[in-house]
Scaffold this active site. Structure first.
Site, PDB file in Angstrom:
ATOM      1  N   GLU A   1      -6.274  -9.111   3.670  1.00 15.04           N
ATOM      2  CA  GLU A   1      -5.530  -8.481   4.834  1.00 15.04           C
ATOM      3  C   GLU A   1      -5.585  -9.184   6.211  1.00 15.04           C
ATOM      4  O   GLU A   1      -6.620  -9.547   6.566  1.00 15.04           O
ATOM      5  CB  GLU A   1      -5.888  -6.932   5.026  1.00 15.04           C
ATOM      6  CG  GLU A   1      -5.616  -5.813   4.003  1.00 15.04           C
ATOM      7  CD  GLU A   1      -6.078  -4.766   4.302  1.00 15.04           C
ATOM      8  OE1 GLU A   1      -5.854  -4.261   5.313  1.00 15.04           O
ATOM      9  OE2 GLU A   1      -6.471  -3.906   3.290  1.00 15.04           O
TER      10      GLU A   1
ATOM     11  N   ASN B   1     -12.490  -0.992  -0.536  1.00 10.91           N
ATOM     12  CA  ASN B   1     -11.855  -1.696   0.728  1.00 10.91           C
ATOM     13  C   ASN B   1     -12.412  -1.343   1.922  1.00 10.91           C
ATOM     14  O   ASN B   1     -12.684  -0.121   2.085  1.00 10.91           O
ATOM     15  CB  ASN B   1     -10.244  -1.030   0.439  1.00 10.91           C
ATOM     16  CG  ASN B   1      -9.689  -1.772   1.724  1.00 10.91           C
ATOM     17  OD1 ASN B   1      -9.323  -2.738   1.645  1.00 10.91           O
ATOM     18  ND2 ASN B   1      -9.274  -0.689   2.602  1.00 10.91           N
ATOM     19  N   GLU B   2     -12.585  -2.347   2.831  1.00  6.58           N
ATOM     20  CA  GLU B   2     -13.191  -1.922   4.056  1.00  6.58           C
ATOM     21  C   GLU B   2     -14.225  -0.923   4.022  1.00  6.58           C
ATOM     22  O   GLU B   2     -14.033   0.098   4.676  1.00  6.58           O
ATOM     23  CB  GLU B   2     -12.065  -1.615   4.997  1.00  6.58           C
ATOM     24  CG  GLU B   2     -11.125  -2.698   5.283  1.00  6.58           C
ATOM     25  CD  GLU B   2     -10.234  -2.456   6.411  1.00  6.58           C
ATOM     26  OE1 GLU B   2     -10.070  -1.376   7.073  1.00  6.58           O
ATOM     27  OE2 GLU B   2      -9.429  -3.542   6.967  1.00  6.58           O
TER      28      GLU B   2
ATOM     29  N   GLU C   1       0.701  -1.070   0.098  1.00  4.22           N
ATOM     30  CA  GLU C   1      -0.135   0.034   0.058  1.00  4.22           C
ATOM     31  C   GLU C   1       1.092   1.180   0.009  1.00  4.22           C
ATOM     32  O   GLU C   1       1.988   1.291   0.451  1.00  4.22           O
ATOM     33  CB  GLU C   1      -0.801   0.159   1.435  1.00  4.22           C
ATOM     34  CG  GLU C   1      -1.744   1.158   1.294  1.00  4.22           C
ATOM     35  CD  GLU C   1      -3.078   0.939   2.514  1.00  4.22           C
ATOM     36  OE1 GLU C   1      -2.722   0.030   3.340  1.00  4.22           O
ATOM     37  OE2 GLU C   1      -3.639   1.839   2.560  1.00  4.22           O
TER      38      GLU C   1
ATOM     39  N   GLN D   1       1.931  -6.124   5.662  1.00  2.42           N
ATOM     40  CA  GLN D   1       2.300  -5.939   4.214  1.00  2.42           C
ATOM     41  C   GLN D   1       3.624  -6.323   3.646  1.00  2.42           C
ATOM     42  O   GLN D   1       4.522  -6.844   4.538  1.00  2.42           O
ATOM     43  CB  GLN D   1       1.974  -4.282   4.052  1.00  2.42           C
ATOM     44  CG  GLN D   1       0.651  -3.858   4.461  1.00  2.42           C
ATOM     45  CD  GLN D   1       0.492  -2.510   3.856  1.00  2.42           C
ATOM     46  OE1 GLN D   1       1.223  -1.714   3.166  1.00  2.42           O
ATOM     47  NE2 GLN D   1      -0.855  -1.979   4.371  1.00  2.42           N
TER      48      GLN D   1
ATOM     49  N   TYR E   1      -7.105  -8.809  11.417  1.00  2.00           N
ATOM     50  CA  TYR E   1      -5.726  -8.735  11.998  1.00  2.00           C
ATOM     51  C   TYR E   1      -5.604  -9.159  13.510  1.00  2.00           C
ATOM     52  O   TYR E   1      -6.498  -9.070  14.212  1.00  2.00           O
ATOM     53  CB  TYR E   1      -5.435  -7.123  12.091  1.00  2.00           C
ATOM     54  CG  TYR E   1      -5.161  -6.680  10.676  1.00  2.00           C
ATOM     55  CD1 TYR E   1      -3.766  -6.654  10.250  1.00  2.00           C
ATOM     56  CD2 TYR E   1      -6.116  -5.897  10.231  1.00  2.00           C
ATOM     57  CE1 TYR E   1      -3.471  -5.994   9.028  1.00  2.00           C
ATOM     58  CE2 TYR E   1      -5.864  -5.415   8.636  1.00  2.00           C
ATOM     59  CZ  TYR E   1      -4.470  -5.444   8.185  1.00  2.00           C
ATOM     60  OH  TYR E   1      -4.030  -4.868   7.147  1.00  2.00           O
TER      61      TYR E   1
HETATM   62  O1  AHR Z   1      -2.894  -2.634   6.435  1.00  2.91           O
HETATM   63  C1  AHR Z   1      -3.319  -1.347   6.912  1.00  2.91           C
HETATM   64  C2  AHR Z   1      -4.592  -0.954   6.829  1.00  2.91           C
HETATM   65  O2  AHR Z   1      -5.387  -1.984   7.568  1.00  2.91           O
HETATM   66  C3  AHR Z   1      -5.395  -1.130   5.553  1.00  2.91           C
HETATM   67  O3  AHR Z   1      -4.987   0.200   4.858  1.00  2.91           O
HETATM   68  C4  AHR Z   1      -6.721  -1.258   5.669  1.00  2.91           C
HETATM   69  O4  AHR Z   1      -7.437  -1.839   4.866  1.00  2.91           O
HETATM   70  C5  AHR Z   1      -6.701  -1.860   7.348  1.00  2.91           C
HETATM   71  O5  AHR Z   1      -7.681  -1.305   8.038  1.00  2.91           O
END
Ligand code: AHR
Length: 533
Positions: free
Chosen positions: A336, A196-197, A49, A385, A277
């Site tokens: 992600e 995205n999201e 990103e 990432q 995450y």
């Molecule tokens: O990876 C960092 C961020 O985490 C990304 O930009 C977003 O999609 C997620 O919330």
């Protein structure tokens, strides 16, 4: 067939082997003739990103740099990534995608506008890396392209024009602009994400509102040029919260999207995306998550326990998909995932830089095992990432590059790319417990491929004790010579630094594992991959 003994070349491992307790053996049966779905190569994908030092001052140094590069992409990083066979690369975000205007990133670089990256630290976005540079990187890596479109601040026209610009082979329209910018042949657009999201940074939408927008935008994306290469259209889906698989937001997006969007040619989609995450503690952006290194054992176990929740998230979403899409025409892209800790002290907190340790290698490996279990639906994933951000496989500083434990987890698992999952049962699994938390001490996965024969992945989450398992291989592929690699370190938070880049790297282990009833010892806090020669 003969009873096996494991012979590790390293004396340290030999010592660990001797300390095992035969009474506490787990049982692993791998049926080498009973196959499941293919583990798609894209399960081992990556994501980059416009965030912090992921691109600029990371993998992109520019053509004028003294650091050896090919058209601006630094050679050492590209070579390292080629060695883990990056199959697909998602770009330009992340949250950034919904603020990105593709026209800013085409044409002569010195004439591109400078913008503010409002999401990640309000730093300058020079737009030196745009569409042509991204596809150059993808082609250098031999990967598939996954471009994420801007649904948040863009328009249907802007998104449609980008797809036409990238894919058109017509003598008219936007192809001529692309050709004038130096690219005759259309780019191969394998995957295109629409937002995205969208529940969060992508616009704070409800599934209902997003679905209407998806149909609106997607109507104009189907071009005669995307069809022949079968671009996969990705709808932005839900996410996991980190401490409860039943928490809201997890399946409602999958449910609504698959109930209300037909997987047809004109309006349909090919995959739903999902993000989760792993934090040791806390889930909100503002909350303390815990340090990336120098953490207590309570955060070792809580991190691994929380990463294991991925299995429940996938299970819950599969149930919804199986009900709404029984023909399995919609895939699930976990595009992600990975660990997210407090930022490294004295770095810009918006850059999301953190040390990547042995703990992250195990986070990575446990997720691989989970993705393999769901390989029929999960056909693409990418951790966050690829360079310098969160649990990155590659870290750079100036001229130097360090490969992290996450990198080695990817390297060790290359034989699983495109392999066919094997049926297996892991029984009598010991528990690893600490401070009131308990998780399985062992995890296993198995697959078979033409190039590598049978491959078995093993993880021991217990930081104190090795654990043994008795392996039974059934079927015609059980007789063979084996070789293996193990990744472990002295401490839970061991990581490679610029001054000590080899603190944690995989060690080759010699294995004499000929038959049924073999005993394998998995060292404390380690990941192993063993495969037939
Ligand atoms: O990876 C960092 C961020 O985490 C990304 O930009 C977003 O999609 C997620 O919330």
């Amino acid at each position: 067939m003969r009873t096996s003994v494991l012979i590790f070349s390293a004396p340290l491992l030999m010592a660990l082997l001797c300390s095992t307790n035969a009474n506490a053996e787990a049982r692993l049966t791998v049926h080498t003739d009973q196959t499941g779905p293919v583990i798609e190569r894209n399960v081992y994908g990556h994501f980059i990103e416009h965030l912090g030092r992921a691109i600029y001052d990371g993998i992109w140094v520019g053509e004028e740099s003294d650091i050896p590069n090919t058209r601006g992409w630094r050679n050492d990083v590209v070579e390292a990534l080629k060695a883990i066979r990056v199959p697909v690369l998602r770009w330009p975000g992340g949250c950034f995608a919904d603020t990105y205007h593709w026209r800013d990133g085409i044409g002569p670089r010195d004439q591109r506008p400078s913008r503010v990256n409002i999401l990640w630290g309000e730093i300058q976005e020079s737009n030196a890396v745009g569409t042509h540079e991204y596809f150059d990187l993808v082609e250098q890596l031999g990967a598939e392209a996954y471009v994420n479109g801007n649904l948040g601040t863009g328009t249907p026209r802007e998104m449609a024009d980008w797809v036409e610009y990238m894919t058109s082979s017509s003598p008219y329209g936007l192809a001529s602009e692309r050709i004038a910018n130096g690219r005759e042949k259309p780019f191969k657009l394998h995957h295109f994400g629409i937002g995205n999201e969208s529940w969060g940074c992508g616009g704070g939408m409800s599934p209902e509102y997003y679905t209407s927008l998806y149909k609106h935008y997607s109507t104009f994306l189907r071009t005669p040029w995307t069809y022949p290469i079968q671009t996969q259209w990705i709808a932005s889906g839900g996410h996991g919260y980190g401490d409860d698989v039943n928490a809201g937001g997890m399946t409602e997006w999958t449910d609504y999207l698959t109930e209300n969007i037909e997987p047809d040619f004109l309006l349909g989609f090919n995959a739903v995306s999902f993000h989760y995450y792993t934090h040791p503690q806390g889930t909100a952006l503002s909350e303390k998550k815990g340090p990336a290194s120098g953490f207590p054992e309570t955060q070792w176990i809580s991190t691994l326990a929380r990463t294991l929740l991925m299995d429940g998230y996938l299970e819950a979403n599969r149930k919804v998909l199986d009900r709404n899409d029984p023909d399995n025409s919609v895939a699930f892209y976990v595009d992600e995932w990975g660990s997210w800790y407090d930022p490294t002290p004295d770095t810009n907190p918006a850059f999301l830089e953190q040390a990547t340790t042995l703990r992250d290698a195990l986070v990575t490996g446990l997720n691989f095992h989970i993705f393999h279990r769901h390989a029929d639906r999960v056909t693409m994933t990418s951790p966050a990432q690829m360079v310098n951000v969160l649990q990155a496989p590659v870290i750079t500083r100036g001229n130097d590059m360090v490969l992290t434990p996450t990198y080695y987890a990817y390297k060790m698992h290359v034989p699983f790319q495109g392999a066919t999952r094997l049926d297996m049962q892991l029984k009598k699994v010991p528990k690893y417990s600490h401070a009131g938390q308990s998780i399985p001490a062992l995890s296993a996965t198995a697959a078979v491929s033409e190039d590598h024969g049978v491959v078995i992945g093993l993880i021991n989450t217990d930081p104190h004790q090795s654990h043994t398992l008795r392996l039974n291989l059934t079927g015609s592929k059980s007789e063979s010579e084996w070789l293996g690699e193990v990744l472990t370190a002295k401490t839970m938070d061991a990581y490679n630094t610029f001054s000590e880049p080899q603190v944690i790297t995989p060690r080759t282990v010699d294995i004499d594992l000929q038959a049924t009833n073999s005993v394998i010892t998995v060292p404390a806090k380690s990941m192993m991959v063993i495969r037939q020669k």
